[in-house]
Motif scaffolding. Sequence first.
Motif, PDB file in Angstrom:
ATOM      1  N   ALA A 221       0.646  -1.685   0.057  1.00  0.00           N
ATOM      2  CA  ALA A 221       0.300   0.270   0.021  1.00  0.00           C
ATOM      3  C   ALA A 221       0.959   0.638  -0.128  1.00  0.00           C
ATOM      4  N   GLY A 222       2.371   0.940   1.095  1.00  0.00           N
ATOM      5  CA  GLY A 222       2.733   2.291   0.608  1.00  0.00           C
ATOM      6  C   GLY A 222       3.022   2.546  -0.172  1.00  0.00           C
ATOM      7  N   LEU A 223       3.904   1.470  -0.881  1.00  0.00           N
ATOM      8  CA  LEU A 223       4.804   1.667  -2.212  1.00  0.00           C
ATOM      9  C   LEU A 223       3.678   2.162  -3.360  1.00  0.00           C
ATOM     10  N   SER A 224       3.118   1.493  -3.525  1.00  0.00           N
ATOM     11  CA  SER A 224       1.768   1.806  -4.316  1.00  0.00           C
ATOM     12  C   SER A 224       1.391   3.632  -4.327  1.00  0.00           C
ATOM     13  N   ALA A 225       1.179   4.039  -2.910  1.00  0.00           N
ATOM     14  CA  ALA A 225       0.800   5.263  -2.691  1.00  0.00           C
ATOM     15  C   ALA A 225       2.357   6.219  -3.850  1.00  0.00           C
ATOM     16  N   LEU A 226       3.038   6.074  -3.597  1.00  0.00           N
ATOM     17  CA  LEU A 226       3.968   6.647  -3.817  1.00  0.00           C
ATOM     18  C   LEU A 226       4.052   6.278  -5.464  1.00  0.00           C
ATOM     19  N   ALA A 227       4.054   5.556  -6.046  1.00  0.00           N
ATOM     20  CA  ALA A 227       4.212   5.828  -7.369  1.00  0.00           C
ATOM     21  C   ALA A 227       3.083   5.910  -7.971  1.00  0.00           C
ATOM     22  N   GLY A 228       2.218   6.669  -6.997  1.00  0.00           N
ATOM     23  CA  GLY A 228       1.008   6.816  -7.592  1.00  0.00           C
ATOM     24  C   GLY A 228      -0.091   6.138  -8.272  1.00  0.00           C
ATOM     25  N   ARG A 229      -0.006   4.827  -7.962  1.00  0.00           N
ATOM     26  CA  ARG A 229      -0.909   3.474  -8.094  1.00  0.00           C
ATOM     27  C   ARG A 229      -1.952   3.671  -7.098  1.00  0.00           C
ATOM     28  N   ARG A 230      -2.760   4.377  -7.577  1.00  0.00           N
ATOM     29  CA  ARG A 230      -3.661   5.094  -6.209  1.00  0.00           C
ATOM     30  C   ARG A 230      -4.764   3.335  -6.259  1.00  0.00           C
ATOM     31  N   GLY A 231      -5.213   2.803  -6.790  1.00  0.00           N
ATOM     32  CA  GLY A 231      -6.006   1.091  -7.201  1.00  0.00           C
ATOM     33  C   GLY A 231      -5.307   0.653  -6.223  1.00  0.00           C
ATOM     34  N   THR A 232      -4.106   0.293  -6.455  1.00  0.00           N
ATOM     35  CA  THR A 232      -3.414  -0.875  -5.849  1.00  0.00           C
ATOM     36  C   THR A 232      -2.845  -0.288  -4.236  1.00  0.00           C
ATOM     37  N   ALA A 233      -3.070   0.991  -4.554  1.00  0.00           N
ATOM     38  CA  ALA A 233      -2.312   1.206  -3.164  1.00  0.00           C
ATOM     39  C   ALA A 233      -4.216   1.759  -2.125  1.00  0.00           C
ATOM     40  N   ALA A 234      -4.945   1.609  -2.874  1.00  0.00           N
ATOM     41  CA  ALA A 234      -6.544   1.273  -1.936  1.00  0.00           C
ATOM     42  C   ALA A 234      -6.700  -0.121  -1.538  1.00  0.00           C
ATOM     43  N   LEU A 235      -6.870  -1.214  -2.858  1.00  0.00           N
ATOM     44  CA  LEU A 235      -6.920  -2.336  -2.271  1.00  0.00           C
ATOM     45  C   LEU A 235      -6.112  -2.680  -0.976  1.00  0.00           C
ATOM     46  N   ALA A 236      -4.769  -2.388  -1.459  1.00  0.00           N
ATOM     47  CA  ALA A 236      -3.965  -3.226  -0.076  1.00  0.00           C
ATOM     48  C   ALA A 236      -4.077  -2.729   1.200  1.00  0.00           C
ATOM     49  N   GLY A 237      -4.397  -0.937   1.106  1.00  0.00           N
ATOM     50  CA  GLY A 237      -4.747  -1.138   2.682  1.00  0.00           C
ATOM     51  C   GLY A 237      -6.091  -1.179   3.388  1.00  0.00           C
ATOM     52  N   THR A 238      -6.890  -1.809   1.943  1.00  0.00           N
ATOM     53  CA  THR A 238      -8.691  -2.016   2.689  1.00  0.00           C
ATOM     54  C   THR A 238      -7.817  -3.710   2.948  1.00  0.00           C
ATOM     55  N   LEU A 239      -6.503  -4.472   2.422  1.00  0.00           N
ATOM     56  CA  LEU A 239      -5.920  -5.669   3.368  1.00  0.00           C
ATOM     57  C   LEU A 239      -6.144  -5.778   4.252  1.00  0.00           C
ATOM     58  N   TRP A 240      -4.633  -4.682   4.620  1.00  0.00           N
ATOM     59  CA  TRP A 240      -4.068  -4.741   5.669  1.00  0.00           C
ATOM     60  C   TRP A 240      -5.408  -3.845   6.958  1.00  0.00           C
ATOM     61  N   ALA A 241      -5.887  -3.100   6.803  1.00  0.00           N
ATOM     62  CA  ALA A 241      -7.033  -2.827   7.348  1.00  0.00           C
ATOM     63  C   ALA A 241      -7.415  -4.054   8.139  1.00  0.00           C
ATOM     64  N   LEU A 242      -7.712  -4.413   7.162  1.00  0.00           N
ATOM     65  CA  LEU A 242      -8.666  -5.945   7.779  1.00  0.00           C
ATOM     66  C   LEU A 242      -7.722  -6.824   8.171  1.00  0.00           C
ATOM     67  N   GLY A 243      -7.229  -7.281   7.998  1.00  0.00           N
ATOM     68  CA  GLY A 243      -5.969  -8.245   8.438  1.00  0.00           C
ATOM     69  C   GLY A 243      -5.733  -7.567   9.787  1.00  0.00           C
ATOM     70  N   THR A 244      -5.556  -6.291  10.079  1.00  0.00           N
ATOM     71  CA  THR A 244      -5.055  -5.731  11.578  1.00  0.00           C
ATOM     72  C   THR A 244      -6.352  -5.857  12.834  1.00  0.00           C
ATOM     73  N   ALA A 245      -7.267  -5.415  11.796  1.00  0.00           N
ATOM     74  CA  ALA A 245      -8.282  -5.689  12.518  1.00  0.00           C
ATOM     75  C   ALA A 245      -9.115  -7.076  12.756  1.00  0.00           C
TER      76      ALA A 245
END
Length: 334
Positions: A258-282
Amino acid sequence: MSAPAGRSPVTYGVVVPTIGRPCLRQCLQALDRSTGPRPREVVVVDDRPDAPAPLEVPPVDGRPVRVLRSAGRGPAAARNTGLRAVDAPWVVFLDDDVRVGEDWAERLAADLAAAGARTGGVQGVLRVPLPADRAPTDWERGTAGLEGAAWATADMAYRAEALRAVGGFDERFPRAFREDADLALRVMDAGWELSRGARRTLHPVRPADRWVSVRAQRGNADDALMRRLHGPDWWERAGAPRGRLRRHLAVTGAGLLAGLSALAGRRGTAALAGTLWALGTAEFAWARLRTGPWTREEAVTMLATSAVIPPLAVRHRLAGWLRHRHAPAWEAVS
């Protein structure tokens, strides 16, 4: 307690490693009160790295307790220091935060008298008192896991001959974590048997701050050493819980992506990976919180630590792998 007919009394020594916690006094006082055959000697090993003053300990059986120093090298080194000093066929290791039962010495004598010729060690029964008026916290439940732990040196009697045959504790384990499982596997691999006794010992839950579970992730480095020494199936052979490292890897990977994708401007990938991170953490936080006391303090602690534990666990495991990648596998000497 007298020995069974035709059998000489069991002789044992007691070794207690410590970092000078106040509970040491209660541990020794409980040992002093226990009824039954007395230890030949009691050795306290002071493992404080910088001791400003000599450790003051109460006597046991009216005799001064011998105090040795191990200079902060960890519990494995401290126990080896005590092992070298004890001149008895059996060595009983106690943690400084346990309290043996009133008839502990009598039950210990029975445990050791019943040991066969190839019995290398006999474990005591640990009991962890939990609150009666509320559900236990995550830290309290973790401590309560000691009740089912195999070969925990909180109360573990070893035949000195068996310990010396395998070289004692492995001092590459710097924490009170896995050094007891490693020793047990080496003793059994050398042809000795381990058994569970009937003596009982209380292991109270010690006070801890909010971040204790975060600091405990350093033990992942010791898991890497265990795998190197004993192979990938060491979990099953040592009776240890598998843990959540695979899930931690997935959650950490999702967060990194999520972090690397956000830095690269790949918003869709960043959002998907961020959602998976949030779900796993929750999911991790819920697994730790759902059977807890549901207080604000516990909820905040679980949410905060569940976010940082996965990457720290992965980091420590990787560091352990790098540190111990050339360690030779354990082989029993025939």
